[in-house]
Design an enzyme around this catalytic site. Structure first.
Site, PDB file in Angstrom:
ATOM      1  N   ARG A  28     -19.501 -13.642   3.169  1.00 16.78           N
ATOM      2  CA  ARG A  28     -18.278 -13.111   3.282  1.00 16.78           C
ATOM      3  C   ARG A  28     -17.762 -13.750   4.633  1.00 16.78           C
ATOM      4  O   ARG A  28     -18.280 -13.696   5.570  1.00 16.78           O
ATOM      5  CB  ARG A  28     -18.591 -11.524   3.526  1.00 16.78           C
ATOM      6  CG  ARG A  28     -18.782 -10.590   2.393  1.00 16.78           C
ATOM      7  CD  ARG A  28     -17.574 -10.402   1.596  1.00 16.78           C
ATOM      8  NE  ARG A  28     -17.733  -9.679   0.218  1.00 16.78           N
ATOM      9  CZ  ARG A  28     -18.515 -10.343  -1.103  1.00 16.78           C
ATOM     10  NH1 ARG A  28     -18.791 -11.526  -1.171  1.00 16.78           N
ATOM     11  NH2 ARG A  28     -18.459  -9.410  -2.060  1.00 16.78           N
ATOM     12  N   GLU A  43      -8.900 -13.406   3.696  1.00 13.86           N
ATOM     13  CA  GLU A  43      -8.576 -14.020   2.509  1.00 13.86           C
ATOM     14  C   GLU A  43      -7.245 -13.625   1.969  1.00 13.86           C
ATOM     15  O   GLU A  43      -7.265 -12.228   2.180  1.00 13.86           O
ATOM     16  CB  GLU A  43      -9.888 -13.714   1.457  1.00 13.86           C
ATOM     17  CG  GLU A  43     -10.984 -14.669   2.062  1.00 13.86           C
ATOM     18  CD  GLU A  43     -12.131 -14.486   0.944  1.00 13.86           C
ATOM     19  OE1 GLU A  43     -12.049 -13.969  -0.253  1.00 13.86           O
ATOM     20  OE2 GLU A  43     -13.124 -14.721   1.301  1.00 13.86           O
ATOM     21  N   HIS A  94     -13.102 -18.952  -2.598  1.00 14.98           N
ATOM     22  CA  HIS A  94     -14.012 -17.780  -3.034  1.00 14.98           C
ATOM     23  C   HIS A  94     -14.532 -17.879  -4.475  1.00 14.98           C
ATOM     24  O   HIS A  94     -13.943 -17.086  -5.233  1.00 14.98           O
ATOM     25  CB  HIS A  94     -13.442 -16.401  -2.563  1.00 14.98           C
ATOM     26  CG  HIS A  94     -14.545 -15.359  -2.312  1.00 14.98           C
ATOM     27  ND1 HIS A  94     -14.613 -14.276  -1.669  1.00 14.98           N
ATOM     28  CD2 HIS A  94     -15.688 -15.112  -3.222  1.00 14.98           C
ATOM     29  CE1 HIS A  94     -15.557 -13.367  -1.874  1.00 14.98           C
ATOM     30  NE2 HIS A  94     -16.295 -13.975  -2.616  1.00 14.98           N
TER      31      HIS A  94
HETATM   32  C1  GLV Z   1     -18.844 -12.306  -4.652  1.00 17.87           C
HETATM   33  O1  GLV Z   1     -18.305 -12.871  -3.575  1.00 17.87           O
HETATM   34  C2  GLV Z   1     -19.674 -11.420  -5.224  1.00 17.87           C
HETATM   35  O2  GLV Z   1     -19.821 -10.817  -4.084  1.00 17.87           O
HETATM   36  O3  GLV Z   1     -20.067 -11.256  -6.173  1.00 17.87           O
END
Ligand code: GLV
Length: 328
Positions: free
Chosen positions: A240, A269, A288
């Protein structure tokens, strides 16, 4: 069972909605290719019994209080920092998620970012697009090698384990890690060694982040941390964006305090196109996409649907974050 109404908050692999419809649920699916605003989300969630959502939806206390019919939340992701799980638990609402199936795909992205960064691949690709490839230069565009280097994993759970396995197999990397609890499997199978946070910073040639975002990990990779890393180190974050401080990260690269950075998650983001990281030589950034393969996203959709089906069928949620709410 009277038909339960489920809100699917985003366009996601069809198989999930199909499974829910087949099991008799009434589905509302948000059709626009953008997340709802918070007021749209609250408006949509009212009148539904379940929400199938992902990390772009903020399932907070206000939403939960405004939607008293909600009986289950099923998250299409392994991370769930967008959900107020404490509040959901207080209200007796179970929260499902999709662990395991995305570990290998996410580790592929961490591994790919590591290799791409170590050889400046994103930057060099961009230089060709900009018509800057002139001739072979023996002394330019040099990367660094990864063989026998030390990989530090911050948060050695399922995804961290897969990343360590790839690095061990490809480059015989020495694995050290920092976790709240020791990971015996990684110690036995990969020869990983637990170290304290300071040692992880000081000894890692590649430091890869795989922990959850919590109050304890929020911003933990800041100037103080980067200052303790090797000048030749590469920092990778596929967990994250809020786990690193992006201003401090940019400063650490500018001052050559660390050598390179690979990010699949940014802070904030989406990252803006004019972010200085995007023009730096030793930086690779992706938008991401850790779990983003056809196979993995289908598996996640199946699990997210089955978490809802299992709950209404026999009060069992195969992958649940707060199992205590199901105990009688
Ligand atoms: C993606 O970032 C997830 O947490 O699956």
């Amino acid at each position: 069972m009277t038909s339960k109404k489920i809100l699917i908050t985003r366009l996601f692999p069809e198989i999930g909605a199909k499974l829910l419809k087949k099991a008799g649920f009434e589905i509302t699916q948000w059709q626009e290719d953008r997340p709802m605003t918070q007021s749209e989300l609250i408006e949509q969630a009212k009148g539904h019994h379940g929400i199938l959502c992902t990390l772009t939806e903020k399932i907070d206390s206000e939403l939960l209080s405004s939607c008293p019919n909600i009986e289950i939340i099923s998250q299409f992701a392994v991370g769930y920092d967008n959900i107020d799980v404490k509040k959901a638990t207080q209200l007796g609402i179970p929260v499902g998620y999709t662990p395991d199936v995305l570990s290998a795909a996410t580790a592929d992205i961490a591994f790919g970012l590591m290799v791409a960064t170590s050889r400046k691949m994103f930057y060099l690709h961009k230089s060709i697009i900009e018509d800057k490839w002139d001739y072979f230069k023996p002394n330019a565009n040099l990367g660094i090698e990864l063989h026998n280097k030390t990989l530090g994993i911050f948060g050695l759970g399922r995804i961290g384990f897969e990343m360590a396995k790839l690095c061990k197999g490809a480059y015989n990397m020495n694995v050290i890690y920092n976790n709240r609890t020791p990971n015996k499997k990684a110690e036995q199978e990969l020869g990983a060694n637990w170290v304290d946070f300071e040692t992880l910073l000081a000894q890692s040639d590649v430091l890869s982040v795989h922990c959850a975002l919590t109050p304890a990990t929020n911003g933990i990779f800041n100037k103080k941390a980067f200052d303790k890393m090797k000048l030749s180190s590469i920092f990778i974050n596929t967990a994250r964006g809020l786990i690193h401080n992006e201003t401090d990260l940019i400063e650490a690269l500018n001052s050559q305090q660390i050598w390179g950075v690979g990010l699949d998650v940014t802070n904030p983001e989406p990252m803006k196109a004019n972010n200085p990281l995007l023009v730096m030589e030793n930086v690779s950034v992706l938008p991401h996409v850790g779990s983003g393969t056809v196979e993995t996203r289908d598996k996640m959709a199946i699990i997210a649907a089955n978490n809802i089906i299992g709950f209404y069928k026999n009060k069992q949620i195969p992958h649940i974050i707060n199992p205590e709410v199901l105990q009688d």
